[in-house]
Design a protein around this motif. Structure first.
Motif, PDB file in Angstrom:
ATOM      1  N   PHE A  76       1.034  -1.242  -0.009  1.00 55.41           N
ATOM      2  CA  PHE A  76       0.113  -0.019  -0.176  1.00 55.41           C
ATOM      3  C   PHE A  76       1.019   1.208   0.111  1.00 55.41           C
ATOM      4  N   ASN A  77       0.320   2.299  -0.512  1.00 50.77           N
ATOM      5  CA  ASN A  77       1.102   3.687  -0.574  1.00 50.77           C
ATOM      6  C   ASN A  77       0.545   4.809   0.075  1.00 50.77           C
ATOM      7  N   SER A  78      -0.593   4.528   0.850  1.00 47.73           N
ATOM      8  CA  SER A  78      -1.191   5.526   1.728  1.00 47.73           C
ATOM      9  C   SER A  78      -1.641   5.256   2.862  1.00 47.73           C
ATOM     10  N   LEU A  79      -1.373   5.727   3.930  1.00 44.88           N
ATOM     11  CA  LEU A  79      -1.675   5.390   5.309  1.00 44.88           C
ATOM     12  C   LEU A  79      -2.897   5.458   5.466  1.00 44.88           C
ATOM     13  N   GLU A  80      -3.786   5.812   4.592  1.00 46.62           N
ATOM     14  CA  GLU A  80      -5.208   5.688   4.731  1.00 46.62           C
ATOM     15  C   GLU A  80      -5.765   4.367   4.333  1.00 46.62           C
ATOM     16  N   ARG A  81      -4.811   3.342   4.073  1.00 50.32           N
ATOM     17  CA  ARG A  81      -5.066   2.146   3.662  1.00 50.32           C
ATOM     18  C   ARG A  81      -5.060   1.006   4.834  1.00 50.32           C
ATOM     19  N   VAL A  82      -4.487   1.725   5.939  1.00 53.01           N
ATOM     20  CA  VAL A  82      -4.552   0.865   7.148  1.00 53.01           C
ATOM     21  C   VAL A  82      -5.420   0.959   8.247  1.00 53.01           C
ATOM     22  N   GLY A  83      -6.618   1.796   7.847  1.00 56.92           N
ATOM     23  CA  GLY A  83      -7.568   1.888   8.951  1.00 56.92           C
ATOM     24  C   GLY A  83      -7.227   2.559  10.298  1.00 56.92           C
ATOM     25  N   GLU A  84      -7.447   2.070  11.442  1.00 54.07           N
ATOM     26  CA  GLU A  84      -7.331   2.596  12.478  1.00 54.07           C
ATOM     27  C   GLU A  84      -6.033   2.722  13.040  1.00 54.07           C
ATOM     28  N   LEU A  85      -4.902   1.988  12.353  1.00 58.53           N
ATOM     29  CA  LEU A  85      -3.483   2.187  12.623  1.00 58.53           C
ATOM     30  C   LEU A  85      -2.980   3.425  12.220  1.00 58.53           C
ATOM     31  N   GLN A  86      -3.746   4.106  11.256  1.00 59.49           N
ATOM     32  CA  GLN A  86      -3.195   5.310  10.442  1.00 59.49           C
ATOM     33  C   GLN A  86      -2.393   6.225  11.511  1.00 59.49           C
ATOM     34  N   GLN A  87      -3.395   6.816  12.601  1.00 58.00           N
ATOM     35  CA  GLN A  87      -2.870   7.683  13.483  1.00 58.00           C
ATOM     36  C   GLN A  87      -1.638   7.366  14.075  1.00 58.00           C
ATOM     37  N   ILE A  88      -1.521   5.977  14.753  1.00 61.47           N
ATOM     38  CA  ILE A  88      -0.517   5.366  15.347  1.00 61.47           C
ATOM     39  C   ILE A  88       0.952   5.660  14.611  1.00 61.47           C
ATOM     40  N   LEU A  89       0.601   5.031  13.209  1.00 59.16           N
ATOM     41  CA  LEU A  89       1.950   5.150  12.288  1.00 59.16           C
ATOM     42  C   LEU A  89       2.423   6.774  12.174  1.00 59.16           C
ATOM     43  N   GLU A  90       1.264   7.511  11.749  1.00 60.00           N
ATOM     44  CA  GLU A  90       1.537   8.980  11.813  1.00 60.00           C
ATOM     45  C   GLU A  90       2.288   9.508  12.833  1.00 60.00           C
ATOM     46  N   SER A  91       2.189   8.946  14.199  1.00 65.67           N
ATOM     47  CA  SER A  91       2.543   9.591  15.260  1.00 65.67           C
ATOM     48  C   SER A  91       4.071   8.846  15.485  1.00 65.67           C
ATOM     49  N   ALA A  92       4.346   7.897  14.741  1.00 62.96           N
ATOM     50  CA  ALA A  92       5.610   7.095  15.077  1.00 62.96           C
ATOM     51  C   ALA A  92       6.999   7.836  14.939  1.00 62.96           C
ATOM     52  N   ASP A  93       7.995   7.582  15.705  1.00 59.61           N
ATOM     53  CA  ASP A  93       9.159   8.210  15.428  1.00 59.61           C
ATOM     54  C   ASP A  93      10.181   7.558  14.438  1.00 59.61           C
ATOM     55  N   ALA A  94       9.837   6.511  14.092  1.00 58.19           N
ATOM     56  CA  ALA A  94      10.638   5.543  13.238  1.00 58.19           C
ATOM     57  C   ALA A  94      10.544   6.189  11.935  1.00 58.19           C
ATOM     58  N   LYS A  95      11.859   5.607  10.968  1.00 61.64           N
ATOM     59  CA  LYS A  95      12.120   6.068   9.822  1.00 61.64           C
ATOM     60  C   LYS A  95      11.003   5.055   8.744  1.00 61.64           C
ATOM     61  N   PHE A  96      10.434   5.395   7.665  1.00 62.78           N
ATOM     62  CA  PHE A  96       9.612   4.717   7.111  1.00 62.78           C
ATOM     63  C   PHE A  96      10.226   4.004   5.901  1.00 62.78           C
ATOM     64  N   ILE A  97       9.939   2.836   5.288  1.00 66.52           N
ATOM     65  CA  ILE A  97      10.621   2.258   4.114  1.00 66.52           C
ATOM     66  C   ILE A  97       9.344   1.827   3.202  1.00 66.52           C
ATOM     67  N   MET A  98       8.938   2.324   2.134  1.00 64.17           N
ATOM     68  CA  MET A  98       7.960   1.871   1.590  1.00 64.17           C
ATOM     69  C   MET A  98       8.198   0.883   0.326  1.00 64.17           C
ATOM     70  N   ILE A  99       7.646  -0.431  -0.008  1.00 59.53           N
ATOM     71  CA  ILE A  99       7.699  -1.142  -0.984  1.00 59.53           C
ATOM     72  C   ILE A  99       6.427  -1.350  -1.025  1.00 59.53           C
ATOM     73  N   ASP A 100       6.170  -0.973  -2.818  1.00 52.18           N
ATOM     74  CA  ASP A 100       4.561  -1.268  -3.255  1.00 52.18           C
ATOM     75  C   ASP A 100       4.674  -0.943  -4.503  1.00 52.18           C
ATOM     76  N   HIS A 101       3.666  -1.372  -5.383  1.00 49.38           N
ATOM     77  CA  HIS A 101       3.432  -1.459  -6.893  1.00 49.38           C
ATOM     78  C   HIS A 101       2.151  -0.810  -7.217  1.00 49.38           C
ATOM     79  N   HIS A 102       1.474   0.002  -6.191  1.00 54.81           N
ATOM     80  CA  HIS A 102       0.140   0.850  -6.677  1.00 54.81           C
ATOM     81  C   HIS A 102       0.554   2.118  -7.186  1.00 54.81           C
TER      82      HIS A 102
END
Length: 339
Positions: free
Chosen positions: A95-121
Motif C-alpha cells: 500500500f502507498n497511502s496510510l489511509e489504507r491501514v484503517g485505525e492504525l493510521q493515527q498510530i503510524l503518523e505519530s511514530a518516530d521510526a523512519k519509514f521504508i515503502m515497498i509497493d506497486h500501486h
C-alpha cells in the motif's frame, strides 16, 4: 530499486534495527506473503522484525510459514501499538497511502521510526524516507525479492522466504495469468521454487480448501450475475443477508469478480459487497485491455489500485450504489467499446 534508494536502505540497515512491517487493511495473499517474506529476510541479516496487520486475514493463508507470529491490531491493540512505538524502522508493504491501514493510521503518523515503502500501486504518497515503487511489477512479493537482490542478498533465500513470496506472486497475478506477469516474474518464481517453494502444494493450500458454505456462496454470486452487453460490462451483487446466510468468513468472496470478467465480450467486471458493520458497500473492479479501473475507482468511488484491478467503496445502500454505477457507464461507452 535505483542506486540512490539502495544506498539509503543499506545505510539504514547497516546496524541492527527494530523493524515493524505493516500490511494494508483486509490483507490479501500479496500483503501477507510479502510481509512475512521480508520479516524472515530481515531476521537472517541481523535485525529484529515483527509483522503487524490492521485486521485479520483469510483462513486459506493461515498455513504460511511464520503466520503464527503476525500481530493483528484489532485483536492485540496494545501489543501492536507498543511494537510500532518502539520501532526504529517501519516498512509499509503493498500500500502507498496510510489511509489504507484503517485505525492504525493515527498510530503510524505519530511514530518516530523512519519509514521504508515497498509497493506497486499507482500514485504513492510521500511519507517514507526510502520509497521502492514500481507500478509495472506483478506484486509486492516480487518487489521484495528484487529488494533483497538489490542489497546483494538474493543468495540467502530460505524455504520460508520462498514459500511466502511465491504465494504473494501467485495470488496477485491470478496464478500468472494477469497482464502484469512479466518474463522477470517467471524468472523470480523459478528461483523461489529452486529455494523450496512447492508450487503445486502452495496452489493446493490456497485454492483447494473451500468450505461447502463458500462453494454455495459462489453459486449464489453467479446467480446474481448481471450482464450489460452495450457497455461490455458484467457485475455481481452480494447483500449482507446473503453473506450471513452462508456463514461468510473473510476471504470467501476472493476471486468472485474474475468469473464476471471471464465472460466472452466482457472487458469490465465489478462485484458489489454489502458490509452493514461498516455501513459501506465494498467494490472490486477488474478490466481487460486499456480500460483503467484505477482511474474509474478514483474518479467515482474513493478508491484506486492498478489499471486492471482496483477497489473502492460507497456509503450509499447497495441498491443505490448499483443504480449510480449503471448511470455512470454511458460516460465510458466509447472507451469500453475500444478497450
Amino acid at each position: 530499486m535505483n542506486k540512490e534508494t539502495t544506498q539509503l536502505v543499506e545505510t539504514l540497515l547497516a546496524s541492527p534495527q527494530k523493524a515493524v512491517i505493516i500490511g494494508h487493511k483486509n490483507p490479501d495473499g500479496d500483503a501477507i506473503g510479502s510481509c512475512l517474506g521480508l520479516s524472515f529476510f530481515l531476521k537472517k541479516i541481523g535485525h529484529s522484525a515483527a509483522v503487524v496487520m490492521p485486521n485479520d486475514f483469510p483462513d486459506f493463508l493461515k498455513w504460511l510459514p511464520g503466520v503464527e507470529e503476525v500481530v493483528i491490531y484489532e485483536k492485540e491493540t496494545e501489543k501492536s501499538t507498543q511494537l510500532i512505538e518502539e520501532a526504529s524502522l517501519i516498512f509499509t508493504l503493498d500500500f502507498n497511502s496510510l489511509e489504507r491501514v484503517g485505525e492504525l493510521q493515527q498510530i503510524l503518523e505519530s511514530a518516530d521510526a523512519k519509514f521504508i515503502m515497498i509497493d506497486h500501486h499507482q500514485q504513492p504518497a510521500d511519507y517514507a524516507v526510502a520509497t521502492f515503487s514500481d507500478v509495472t511489477m506483478s506484486s509486492t512479493s516480487e518487489m521484495v525479492y528484487h529488494f533483497m537482490d538489490a542489497l546483494g542478498h538474493s543468495e540467502i533465500l530460505s524455504e520460508a522466504i520462498a514459500i511466502n513470496l511465491y504465494t504473494g506472486i501467485m495470488t496477485d497475478t491470478g496464478s500468472f495469468r494477469f497482464s502484469s506477469t512479466s518474463p522477470t516474474t517467471h524468472r523470480v518464481a523459478a528461483k523461489l521454487i529452486e529455494a523450496g517453494a512447492d508450487s503445486a502444494l502452495i496452489n493446493q493450500n490456497v485454492y483447494d480448501t473451500n468450505s461447502p458454505d463458500r462453494m454455495k456462496l459462489l453459486g449464489l454470486a453467479l446467480s446474481n450475475l448481471h450482464i450489460l452487453p452495450e457497455y461490455r460490462t458484467a457485475y455481481i451483487t452480494m447483500s449482507q443477508k446473503e453473506l450471513d446466510a452462508h456463514n461468510f468468513k473473510k476471504g470467501d468472496t476472493e476471486g468472485f469478480v474474475n468469473y464476471a470478467l471471464s465472460l466472452q465480450g466482457v472487458v469490465f467486471a465489478v462485484i458489489f459487497i454489502e458490509n452493514k458493520q461498516e455501513s459501506i458497500v465494498k467494490i472490486s473492479f477488474r478490466s481487460k485491455g486499456e480500460f483503467s479501473v484505477n482511474a474509474f475507482a478514483r474518479n467515482h468511488y474513493s478508491g484506486g489500485g492498478h489499471n486492471n484491478a482496483a477497489g473502492g467503496k460507497s456509503s450509499q445502500s447497495l441498491n443505490k450504489t448499483i443504480s449510480e454505477f449503471i448511470s455512470i457507464l454511458p460516460r465510458y461507452k466509447d472507451e469500453l467499446a475500444h478497450a
